[in-house]
Design a protein around this motif. Structure first.
Motif, PDB file in Angstrom:
ATOM      1  N   LYS A  32       0.732  -1.252   0.036  1.00 45.84           N
ATOM      2  CA  LYS A  32       0.012  -0.034  -0.073  1.00 45.84           C
ATOM      3  C   LYS A  32       0.798   1.247  -0.001  1.00 45.84           C
ATOM      4  CE  LYS A  32      -3.761   2.590   2.504  1.00 45.84           C
ATOM      5  NZ  LYS A  32      -4.421   2.197   3.865  1.00 45.84           N
ATOM      6  N   TYR A  33       0.433   2.272  -0.942  1.00 42.17           N
ATOM      7  CA  TYR A  33       1.004   3.691  -0.786  1.00 42.17           C
ATOM      8  C   TYR A  33      -0.185   4.311  -0.139  1.00 42.17           C
ATOM      9  CZ  TYR A  33       3.934   2.246  -4.723  1.00 42.17           C
ATOM     10  OH  TYR A  33       4.892   1.535  -5.496  1.00 42.17           O
ATOM     11  N   THR A  34       0.277   5.156   1.056  1.00 41.68           N
ATOM     12  CA  THR A  34      -0.660   6.288   1.653  1.00 41.68           C
ATOM     13  C   THR A  34       0.108   7.621   1.391  1.00 41.68           C
ATOM     14  OG1 THR A  34      -1.345   4.487   3.334  1.00 41.68           O
ATOM     15  CG2 THR A  34      -1.678   6.938   3.739  1.00 41.68           C
ATOM     16  N   LEU A  35      -0.331   8.547   0.634  1.00 46.64           N
ATOM     17  CA  LEU A  35       0.140   9.737   0.407  1.00 46.64           C
ATOM     18  C   LEU A  35      -0.533  10.912   1.108  1.00 46.64           C
ATOM     19  CD1 LEU A  35       2.204  11.745  -1.026  1.00 46.64           C
ATOM     20  CD2 LEU A  35       0.471  11.704  -2.930  1.00 46.64           C
ATOM     21  N   GLU A  36       0.264  11.715   1.980  1.00 46.84           N
ATOM     22  CA  GLU A  36      -0.644  12.938   2.279  1.00 46.84           C
ATOM     23  C   GLU A  36       0.089  14.114   1.756  1.00 46.84           C
ATOM     24  OE1 GLU A  36      -0.492  13.708   6.654  1.00 46.84           O
ATOM     25  OE2 GLU A  36      -0.421  11.301   7.083  1.00 46.84           O
ATOM     26  N   ALA A  37      -0.612  14.904   0.859  1.00 46.26           N
ATOM     27  CA  ALA A  37       0.092  16.009   0.030  1.00 46.26           C
ATOM     28  C   ALA A  37      -0.792  17.434   0.420  1.00 46.26           C
ATOM     29  CB  ALA A  37      -0.167  15.412  -1.533  1.00 46.26           C
ATOM     30  N   ASP A  38       0.109  18.047   0.456  1.00 47.14           N
ATOM     31  CA  ASP A  38      -0.330  19.568   0.546  1.00 47.14           C
ATOM     32  C   ASP A  38      -0.247  20.422  -0.789  1.00 47.14           C
ATOM     33  OD1 ASP A  38      -0.872  22.422   1.091  1.00 47.14           O
ATOM     34  OD2 ASP A  38       0.507  22.592   2.745  1.00 47.14           O
ATOM     35  N   PHE A  39      -1.360  20.405  -1.459  1.00 45.13           N
ATOM     36  CA  PHE A  39      -1.540  21.013  -2.950  1.00 45.13           C
ATOM     37  C   PHE A  39      -2.184  22.220  -2.604  1.00 45.13           C
ATOM     38  CE2 PHE A  39      -2.459  16.445  -4.322  1.00 45.13           C
ATOM     39  CZ  PHE A  39      -1.254  16.100  -4.589  1.00 45.13           C
ATOM     40  N   TYR A  40      -2.416  22.936  -1.672  1.00 43.15           N
ATOM     41  CA  TYR A  40      -3.132  24.232  -1.475  1.00 43.15           C
ATOM     42  C   TYR A  40      -2.608  25.252  -2.144  1.00 43.15           C
ATOM     43  CZ  TYR A  40      -5.852  27.746   0.978  1.00 43.15           C
ATOM     44  OH  TYR A  40      -6.532  28.704   1.350  1.00 43.15           O
ATOM     45  N   ASN A  41      -1.142  25.650  -2.291  1.00 45.53           N
ATOM     46  CA  ASN A  41      -0.702  26.650  -3.157  1.00 45.53           C
ATOM     47  C   ASN A  41      -0.926  26.304  -4.815  1.00 45.53           C
ATOM     48  OD1 ASN A  41      -0.197  28.496  -0.963  1.00 45.53           O
ATOM     49  ND2 ASN A  41       1.814  27.303  -0.675  1.00 45.53           N
ATOM     50  N   ASN A  42      -0.761  25.174  -5.090  1.00 49.92           N
ATOM     51  CA  ASN A  42      -0.889  24.991  -6.249  1.00 49.92           C
ATOM     52  C   ASN A  42      -2.166  25.425  -7.241  1.00 49.92           C
ATOM     53  OD1 ASN A  42       0.072  22.037  -5.199  1.00 49.92           O
ATOM     54  ND2 ASN A  42       1.332  22.852  -6.707  1.00 49.92           N
ATOM     55  N   TYR A  43      -3.302  25.691  -6.495  1.00 48.34           N
ATOM     56  CA  TYR A  43      -4.388  26.133  -7.102  1.00 48.34           C
ATOM     57  C   TYR A  43      -4.461  27.905  -7.252  1.00 48.34           C
ATOM     58  CZ  TYR A  43      -5.721  21.330  -6.356  1.00 48.34           C
ATOM     59  OH  TYR A  43      -5.815  20.064  -6.455  1.00 48.34           O
ATOM     60  N   LEU A  44      -3.327  28.531  -6.649  1.00 45.82           N
ATOM     61  CA  LEU A  44      -3.355  29.889  -6.337  1.00 45.82           C
ATOM     62  C   LEU A  44      -2.101  30.630  -7.190  1.00 45.82           C
ATOM     63  CD1 LEU A  44      -3.658  30.048  -2.603  1.00 45.82           C
ATOM     64  CD2 LEU A  44      -5.498  30.083  -4.188  1.00 45.82           C
ATOM     65  N   GLU A 159      -3.993   5.221  -1.153  1.00 43.41           N
ATOM     66  CA  GLU A 159      -4.769   6.080  -0.450  1.00 43.41           C
ATOM     67  C   GLU A 159      -4.153   7.454  -0.295  1.00 43.41           C
ATOM     68  OE1 GLU A 159      -6.698   6.859   4.071  1.00 43.41           O
ATOM     69  OE2 GLU A 159      -5.497   5.070   3.839  1.00 43.41           O
ATOM     70  N   LEU A 160      -5.253   8.447  -0.628  1.00 48.84           N
ATOM     71  CA  LEU A 160      -4.612  10.060  -0.930  1.00 48.84           C
ATOM     72  C   LEU A 160      -5.408  10.767   0.013  1.00 48.84           C
ATOM     73  CD1 LEU A 160      -3.117  12.229  -2.499  1.00 48.84           C
ATOM     74  CD2 LEU A 160      -5.090  12.194  -3.796  1.00 48.84           C
ATOM     75  N   LYS A 161      -4.611  11.609   0.967  1.00 53.19           N
ATOM     76  CA  LYS A 161      -5.148  12.501   1.768  1.00 53.19           C
ATOM     77  C   LYS A 161      -4.388  13.934   1.256  1.00 53.19           C
ATOM     78  CE  LYS A 161      -4.939   9.245   5.767  1.00 53.19           C
ATOM     79  NZ  LYS A 161      -4.479   8.924   6.815  1.00 53.19           N
ATOM     80  N   ALA A 162      -5.508  14.695   0.817  1.00 55.01           N
ATOM     81  CA  ALA A 162      -4.641  15.894   0.152  1.00 55.01           C
ATOM     82  C   ALA A 162      -5.782  17.259   0.799  1.00 55.01           C
ATOM     83  CB  ALA A 162      -5.183  15.796  -1.301  1.00 55.01           C
ATOM     84  N   LYS A 163      -4.772  18.036   0.764  1.00 57.97           N
ATOM     85  CA  LYS A 163      -4.993  19.533   1.182  1.00 57.97           C
ATOM     86  C   LYS A 163      -5.285  20.533   0.179  1.00 57.97           C
ATOM     87  CE  LYS A 163      -3.301  23.195   3.958  1.00 57.97           C
ATOM     88  NZ  LYS A 163      -2.189  23.983   5.087  1.00 57.97           N
ATOM     89  N   THR A 164      -6.456  21.229  -0.071  1.00 60.70           N
ATOM     90  CA  THR A 164      -6.757  22.021  -0.999  1.00 60.70           C
ATOM     91  C   THR A 164      -7.671  23.324  -0.756  1.00 60.70           C
ATOM     92  OG1 THR A 164      -8.884  21.228  -1.885  1.00 60.70           O
ATOM     93  CG2 THR A 164      -7.006  20.015  -2.618  1.00 60.70           C
TER      94      THR A 164
END
Length: 548
Positions: A32-44, A159-164
């Protein structure tokens, strides 16, 4: 995946493949891969490509080991730290080397945590523009934004845990476990129930994305959510048509093959940075912008069986994905519009192959160790079109009952579901399913570069009240292969009646004779053009000498 012809040249020039290490020679298996990613600034603004990720990898040890190697692009990824029991690491030459000071024992399960940064660069796999973020991994692009074992034979849970930002909709593989809004931020949690290859991992997201949801009941009774992500301004009539026809399409393929094999179905249109027509990511299919096209959707959706449920073992087996999906597109056309439309579709595919300037075999064993450029790997004329026509001719060779029974046995085979298959294994399976020794069929059509060039002869003679029809089959091919095929011949009689005879042509200058009590006046070789890949010349002779 499906190419649009007008973008192939762009694909070839825009994508640089990072060739794999010896992935098949491995002594561990990712669970299993479990990724926590902070993508918040990618949309700005200014919409950077950089993000921080924390990745946990759980794996099983297949043999005693002191090191594992993961694919991780040195251009795209900076490794900040690797956590685990008594380890050190080195990141170089597109590889993350993780060394264990204490030997990991066979059959044990271990975990490592990787803290990394994706650099603010364009890498052809992680895309950001004007509030949209998406990934496109095929064939081996996952390593550009996710340290992983980037080979199709290694299937794992994801599993993906992403911040947007709070105005972003984000879709990924599997089911949406949770989406929590805290002030101006949403935390998404997506999780798969079934393993997938890294090239099928997907993220599709955008500020102010539009979303439609429906539910469909699988024949096994399970309720399947279906998600449609789309861009403002797209053709609503085309989108609504796809939404409305989706239940029928899911039912058709489930009955033809096996019950829909995943926990969700989904589609997301992207932007102009997406260089394919579609990409069959497991449970979240990518489509080019405004590409709500029924045939394209059927092609990509059929990949959920041909490519996702049963996945190619190496990239030399890519025809098992794309040939089957292209053929399945034809089956959907036959279901919707009838046999005539199906045959016309296959004739178009055959003509695509005939027009190809650079011909090569469908199956290329050397691609196991060295992947060709993407335009060759996903060659539309050969890997898609020719392979689909070969499957059409396999249907003709076996007959509908045997062919479709074998397809159903293939997709229902528990030894294959959620796993991988090679071309050699596929051939052995089909021989077993059909009870027919058809290895010759696959050997010639997968290994051959061209197609048979027939120069056939016939004569009609009379002796007393009997009429003799003598046939001679010859091939003058552009390669050292004689294409063995069942061959239909239609004999038209003077009284207006006709009869069809089927012969198995398996050698050059092969003779066949038929005797009738009424006068034949015309002979038609392959009257329904069932051997689509061929050239044929026919000549009538006064007499044909039959070898005794």
């Amino acid at each position: 995946m499906k190419f649009f012809v007008q973008v192939i040249l762009i694909v070839i020039s825009a994508v640089h493949l990072i060739l794999p290490q010896s992935e098949l020679e491995k002594d561990f298996d990712i669970i299993k891969y479990t990724l926590e990613a902070d993508f918040y600034n990618n949309y700005l603004p200014p919409f950077p490509h950089s993000f921080n990720g924390k990745l946990e990898i759980e794996f099983k040890v297949l043999d005693n080991l002191n090191q594992i190697k993961l694919n991780a692009s040195s251009f795209s990824i900076m490794i900040n730290n690797v956590e685990g029991d008594d380890i050190d690491y080195n990141h170089s030459a597109d590889t993350l080397f993780i060394n264990f000071r204490k030997t990991l024992k066979k059959n044990s399960v271990a975990k490592i945590k990787i803290d990394y940064t994706h650099n603010d660069i364009v890498d052809g796999a992680f895309f950001v523009k004007d509030g949209m973020l998406f990934t496109n991994n095929a064939p081996e692009g996952a390593r550009r934004w996710l340290p992983c074992f980037d080979h199709p034979s290694d299937k794992a849970l994801f599993e993906l845990k992403a911040k947007t930002p709070s105005n972003v909709l984000l879709g990924s593989n599997g089911l949406l476990i949770d989406s929590v809004r805290i002030t101006d931020t949403i935390y998404y949690n997506w999780k798969t129930e079934y393993p997938l290859s890294t090239y099928l991992i997907a993220i599709s997201s955008k500020k102010n994305y539009r979303l439609d949801l429906i539910k469909w009941k699988n024949p096994n009774g399970k309720i399947i959510p279906v998600r449609f992500y789309w861009n403002e301004g797209e053709n609503q009539s085309a989108l609504n048509h796809i939404i409305n026809i989706t239940p029928e399409m899911m039912k058709y393929f489930s009955e033809l093959l096996c019950n829909y094999p995943f926990e969700k179905n989904g589609y997301a249109t992207l932007n102009e940075l997406f260089i394919f027509g579609g990409m069959e990511n497991q449970t979240l299919i990518s489509l080019c912008p405004n590409c709500w096209d029924e045939n394209l959707v059927a092609h990509e959706f059929s990949h959920q069986w041909f490519g996702n449920l049963i996945t190619l073992k190496t990239w030399s087996d890519v025809w098992l994905n794309e040939g089957f999906a292209t053929y399945a597109e034809g089956l959907w056309i036959e279901h919707r519009f009838g046999e005539k439309a199906y045959k016309e579709y296959l004739k178009i595919q055959a003509e695509r192959f005939f027009q190809a300037e650079n011909k090569f075999p469908i199956f290329n064993r050397d691609w196991r160790n060295k992947i060709p450029d993407i335009g060759t790997l996903y060659n539309g004329e050969i890997i898609y079109a020719k392979a689909a026509v070969v499957l059409h001719m396999l249907r003709y060779t076996l007959g509908d009952s045997t062919f479709f029974s074998a397809l159903k046995m293939y997709t229902n085979d528990k030894s294959l579901q959620y796993g991988n298959i090679s071309t050699e294994e596929f051939i052995a399976k089909f021989i077993n399913y059909t009870g027919r020794d058809i290895g010759w069929f696959f050997n010639q059509w997968l290994a051959g570069t061209h197609y048979p060039i027939y120069k056939n002869y016939y004569s009609i003679t009379q002796e007393s009240s009997d009429y003799f029809v003598d046939l001679v089959f010859t091939q003058e091919n552009n390669e050292n292969i004689y294409y063995k095929m069942p061959f239909e011949v239609q004999i038209l009689f003077e009284d207006g009646s006709s009869v069809k005879e089927t012969v198995l042509n398996e050698m050059n200058n092969q003779n066949f004779q038929f005797i009738y009590q009424k006068k034949p006046i015309k002979i038609y070789f392959d009257p329904e053009d069932k051997i689509l890949l061929k050239e044929m010349y026919v000549e009538e002779l006064e007499n044909v000498i039959i070898d005794e």
